[in-house]
Write an enzyme that holds these catalytic residues in place. Structure first.
Site, PDB file in Angstrom:
ATOM      1  N   SER A 233      17.592  -1.734  22.303  1.00  0.00           N
ATOM      2  CA  SER A 233      17.370  -1.464  23.912  1.00  0.00           C
ATOM      3  C   SER A 233      16.774  -2.887  24.742  1.00  0.00           C
ATOM      4  CB  SER A 233      16.222  -0.482  24.363  1.00  0.00           C
ATOM      5  OG  SER A 233      15.006  -0.809  23.706  1.00  0.00           O
ATOM      6  N   GLY A 234      16.455  -3.980  23.909  1.00  0.00           N
ATOM      7  CA  GLY A 234      15.939  -5.204  24.640  1.00  0.00           C
ATOM      8  C   GLY A 234      14.459  -5.154  24.580  1.00  0.00           C
ATOM      9  N   LYS A 235      13.872  -4.332  23.977  1.00  0.00           N
ATOM     10  CA  LYS A 235      12.474  -4.360  23.793  1.00  0.00           C
ATOM     11  C   LYS A 235      11.457  -5.293  23.475  1.00  0.00           C
ATOM     12  CE  LYS A 235      12.078  -0.976  20.123  1.00  0.00           C
ATOM     13  NZ  LYS A 235      13.509  -1.085  19.569  1.00  0.00           N
ATOM     14  N   SER A 255       6.836  -6.352   9.718  1.00  0.00           N
ATOM     15  CA  SER A 255       8.029  -5.737   9.073  1.00  0.00           C
ATOM     16  C   SER A 255       7.794  -6.194   7.510  1.00  0.00           C
ATOM     17  CB  SER A 255       9.249  -6.379   9.523  1.00  0.00           C
ATOM     18  OG  SER A 255       9.238  -7.986   9.473  1.00  0.00           O
ATOM     19  N   HIS A 271      15.087 -13.255  15.721  1.00  0.00           N
ATOM     20  CA  HIS A 271      13.904 -13.330  16.630  1.00  0.00           C
ATOM     21  C   HIS A 271      13.232 -14.664  16.415  1.00  0.00           C
ATOM     22  CE1 HIS A 271      12.868  -8.744  17.112  1.00  0.00           C
ATOM     23  NE2 HIS A 271      14.352  -8.706  16.854  1.00  0.00           N
ATOM     24  N   ASP A 273      14.326 -17.407  15.908  1.00  0.00           N
ATOM     25  CA  ASP A 273      14.959 -18.537  16.674  1.00  0.00           C
ATOM     26  C   ASP A 273      14.646 -18.402  18.253  1.00  0.00           C
ATOM     27  OD1 ASP A 273      15.599 -19.517  14.473  1.00  0.00           O
ATOM     28  OD2 ASP A 273      17.685 -18.688  14.440  1.00  0.00           O
ATOM     29  N   ARG A 275      11.833 -17.263  19.841  1.00  0.00           N
ATOM     30  CA  ARG A 275      10.616 -17.557  20.039  1.00  0.00           C
ATOM     31  C   ARG A 275      10.330 -18.878  20.089  1.00  0.00           C
ATOM     32  NH1 ARG A 275       9.381 -13.606  15.579  1.00  0.00           N
ATOM     33  NH2 ARG A 275       8.767 -15.296  14.239  1.00  0.00           N
TER      34      ARG A 275
END
Length: 400
Positions: A233-235, A255, A271, A273, A275
């Site tokens: 969803s883009g959260k 994770s 994720h 890359d 940040r």
């Protein structure tokens, strides 16, 4: 120091000419923005845009008293007509300082992209920093002796530049951060205000007059935020946006690693890359000690995987063990986490999943996970000042 924003938009303005996107279609009336230009105390014009004299007149000002016109970035397109009576526009070499007849001192600040920033100090000592579109201050390593009273910059396009200024003390708790060079990346209105408030910044309409050093309530950055939503969803991206204008964020990945799962490795790499390079990553599900410590903001991604680990540890997948000891042990662990969130002094943004709005799981263990995640989300969200639901890439505020 009086500052009038003759325009607050990107160099092409907003809406962009002939752009069919939804944001440009919605940028009408008060949400329309001319290219950014600043009039300082009627004596200094920063950036020259089409219709500058008319824009000043609409704001109740005149350009007659302007003694210096400075440009911050290369201007594409045809040569711009200089209004009658204005001095020739130019750019100042990096590091050079000018003293105007009005008593203002202007220092050119080096950027990490084509362009020049300007630090303006009034005769009374008030300090303003104005940065070009897409620009951030280059090579900032020393702490400023005093935070700027106001920073006018491309907050949406370069949140990392704001983070850099915060890290050096150039932007402090009382600095008024005003977003300009606003383009069509963010829908105008409530969404733009929400995005900027998360960065401790604000936007104002074209023609607004501000006063550097005058008290203005700086937007409160929520200390605890929960971002929830469905798969893809883009959260996670929304959670990262909440903190991208702040330095030294600790990204808490719950994770772990999955050496034999290339799809998972690709997700983790995407994720990472995305940040900022200044963020530090910690891979752990032991969240309570992190919340108890003082330190920089935490971004926890995500509570769903934390719960999976917690249920593994208490044997929740075995029906008999769950009924005997697992349920009580899990509820004790979640209560400890919620209590730590309640008392933490750190800024926290956490991500979780909404799994109770779709198909009912076919197994008892699946239904157990769905139920416990719903309870965890409700308890965690109760302790957060700000709660967001992300649907189809759009963040819907539920609280705050």
């Amino acid at each position: 120091m009086e500052l009038t924003l003759l325009g607050t938009g990107a160099p092409s303005g907003l809406p962009r000419p002939d752009c069919p996107c939804a944001v440009c279609a919605a940028a009408r009336g008060a949400e329309a923005r001319a290219a950014t230009a600043l009039l300082v105390d009627g004596a200094l014009l920063l950036d020259l845009t089409p219709g500058a004299a008319l824009a000043a007149a609409r704001a109740g000002h005149s350009l007659v008293g302007v003694r210096q016109v400075l440009l911050t970035h290369p201007h594409d397109g045809p040569a711009m007509e200089l209004p009658a009576g204005l001095p020739t526009a130019g750019r100042v070499p990096d590091g050079q300082e000018l003293t105007l007849i009005s008593g203002h001192r202007v220092r050119a600040v080096a950027m990490d992209s084509p362009g020049t920033g300007y630090e303006v100090t009034s005769p009374d000592g008030e300090r303003l920093l104005y940065l070009p579109p897409g620009g951030a201050v280059a090579g900032v390593t020393q702490h400023e002796p005093l935070a700027y009273g106001m920073v006018v910059a491309d907050v949406v396009g370069r949140p990392d530049g704001l983070a850099r200024l915060r890290a050096t003390g150039a932007v402090g708790p009382t600095t008024d951060v005003v977003a300009v060079h606003i383009d069509h990346e963010v829908p105008p209105g409530a969404e733009l205000e929400r995005r900027l408030a998360a960065a401790g910044a604000r936007a104002v309409p074209d023609g607004t007059t501000l006063y550097v050093g005058e008290y203005h309530a700086v937007p409160d950055v929520p200390r605890r935020t929960l971002v929830t939503g469905g798969a893809r969803s883009g959260k996670s991206l929304e959670a990262e946006r909440r903190l991208e204008s702040f330095p030294d964020v600790v990204y808490v990945a719950t994770s772990g690693t999955r050496a034999d799962d290339p799809d998972w490795a690709a997700r983790v790499a995407a994720h990472r890359d995305r940040r900022p390079g200044s963020w530090r990553t910690v891979e752990t599900c032991d969240l309570v000690p992190l919340l108890a410590e003082d330190g920089p903001p935490l971004l926890i991604d995500c509570l769903s995987l934390w719960l999976t680990d917690a249920m593994d540890r208490v044997g929740a997948w075995d029906d008999e063990l769950w009924e005997a000891t697992g349920r009580e042990a899990l509820h004790r662990r979640t209560a400890e986490l919620v209590a730590a969130l309640r008392t933490t002094r750190r800024t926290v943004v956490a991500v979780t999943n909404e799994v109770g709005s779709g198909v009912v799981p076919a197994t008892a263990s699946g239904r157990r996970f769905r139920d416990e995640l719903g309870r965890l989300n409700a308890a965690f969200g109760t302790e957060c000042e700000h709660l967001l639901l992300v649907v189809s890439g759009q963040a819907l505020p539920l609280r705050g």
